[in-house]
Design a protein around this motif. Structure first.
Motif, short mmCIF file in Angstrom:
data_model
loop_
_atom_site.label_atom_id
_atom_site.label_comp_id
_atom_site.label_asym_id
_atom_site.label_seq_id
_atom_site.Cartn_x
_atom_site.Cartn_y
_atom_site.Cartn_z
N GLY A 111 -2.27 -1.19 5.94
CA GLY A 111 -3.36 -0.24 6.12
C GLY A 111 -2.85 1.17 6.25
O GLY A 111 -1.97 1.46 7.08
N VAL A 112 -3.35 2.07 5.42
CA VAL A 112 -2.99 3.49 5.51
C VAL A 112 -4.27 4.32 5.56
O VAL A 112 -5.34 3.88 5.15
N ALA A 113 -4.12 5.53 6.06
CA ALA A 113 -5.30 6.33 6.41
C ALA A 113 -6.12 6.77 5.20
O ALA A 113 -7.29 7.12 5.35
N VAL A 114 -5.53 6.76 3.99
CA VAL A 114 -6.34 7.13 2.83
C VAL A 114 -7.51 6.15 2.65
O VAL A 114 -8.56 6.53 2.11
N ASP A 148 0.83 -1.20 0.00
CA ASP A 148 0.00 0.00 0.00
C ASP A 148 0.87 1.25 0.00
O ASP A 148 0.63 2.20 -0.74
N GLN A 149 1.93 1.25 0.81
CA GLN A 149 2.87 2.37 0.85
C GLN A 149 4.22 1.82 1.29
O GLN A 149 4.31 1.11 2.30
N VAL A 150 5.27 2.13 0.56
CA VAL A 150 6.60 1.57 0.87
C VAL A 150 7.05 1.98 2.27
O VAL A 150 7.52 1.13 3.05
N VAL A 182 6.53 -2.17 -5.28
CA VAL A 182 5.68 -1.28 -6.09
C VAL A 182 4.52 -0.82 -5.23
O VAL A 182 3.82 -1.64 -4.63
N GLU A 183 4.29 0.48 -5.15
CA GLU A 183 3.15 0.98 -4.40
C GLU A 183 1.86 0.78 -5.21
O GLU A 183 1.87 0.85 -6.45
#
Length: 285
Positions: free
Chosen positions: A272-275, A223-225, A250-251
């Protein structure tokens, strides 16, 4: 709120993240990651989502907390439990739609906790399932999950496996949703062409995926590096050992803009990221 709507919202949010639309600070973790604070701001809409959760592995549900969504016309608060399971399922739906074969129709689900049902719903939304096989260390929980999904999946064969290797053996898609600290299955148990999602580990000591899978996968999407390198145990270990090159990660947002080939074994690892919270909460606004 439907799973397809959540998948579309989360997909658009990751495209926006790559386009630079969001201010996304690192997640704050306290007490050995038993308390988490996640925040994000979307500049085009001047809206913000903040989630505060506590995580207790032995509790049911494991997650408890609140999401606050603020926008120019006001704000509201929502229970973090259903929102988190929905947004986590939705990102798996996005990744599965991107990386799994178009005719994939057999899912192996490892884990039968609070996240499990929305993992199934998400995969089914993008790849209608002919068969679902569930494995959980407590067979009774796997049986209960299967029974709970039976009415939702009337045309799907539902089964419970005796071990993880048996569960994944014929799967086109694998979803891992556990609190494991050692890999769940042997890489040799997988088909040569399979897509694997892993959403369970969120601390460096946790791992669901075998190192050999990360070393041999055609593509590893995260999801995010930055988040993966600080929280995803299997990614951290594989990069440190040298079997997974940092530059090969790869993101998800970048992969959506430049889809990789669907071949061999593919992996999506999410912490898991807040977006994701913002995207689902915005649907409620």
């Amino acid at each position: 709120m439907t799973m397809p709507a959540a998948i579309d919202a989360v997909r658009a949010a990751f495209v926006g993240l790559t386009a630079g639309e969001f201010d996304l600070p690192p997640r704050h973790a306290f007490g050995e990651s038993r308390s988490l604070v996640m925040a994000v701001h979307h500049r085009p809409t001047a809206s913000t989502a903040v989630k505060v959760v506590s995580i207790e592995v032995e509790r049911d549900p494991v997650i408890a907390g609140t999401v606050v969504f603020s926008h120019p016309d006001g704000q509201f608060a929502a229970d973090a439990v259903p929102l988190t399971t929905l947004r986590t399922g939705a990102v798996v739906g996005v990744a599965t739609d991107l990386l799994a074969d178009e005719d994939a129709d057999q899912l192996a689900l490892l884990g039968a906790g609070a996240q499990a049902a929305d993992q199934v719903r998400a995969v089914h939304a993008v790849r209608p399932l002919k068969k679902l096989v569930v494995f959980n260390r407590n067979p009774a929980r796997a049986e209960a999950l299967v029974e709970g999904l039976r009415d939702e999946l009337p045309d799907t064969v539902l089964d419970v496996a005796v071990n993880a290797d048996e569960a994944v053996a014929q799967a086109d898609v694998v979803c891992c949703a556990t609190a494991a600290t050692v890999p769940l299955f042997d890489v040799g148990a997988l088909k040569e062409r399979v897509h694997v999602n892993a959403i369970g580990s969120y601390r460096p000591v946790m791992r669901e995926l075998p190192e050999e899978l990360l070393a041999s996968a055609e593509v590893v999407v995260v999801d995010q590096v930055e988040a993966a390198l600080s929280e995803a145990g299997e990614i951290i270990r594989a990069v440190r050992s040298g079997v997974l090159k940092l530059e090969s990660l790869v993101e998800l947002g970048a992969a959506l803009g430049n889809p990789p080939l669907r071949q061999g074994r593919t992996v999506f690892k999410s912490v898991g990221v807040a977006v994701q919270d913002w995207a689902v909460a915005r649907l409620l606004a």
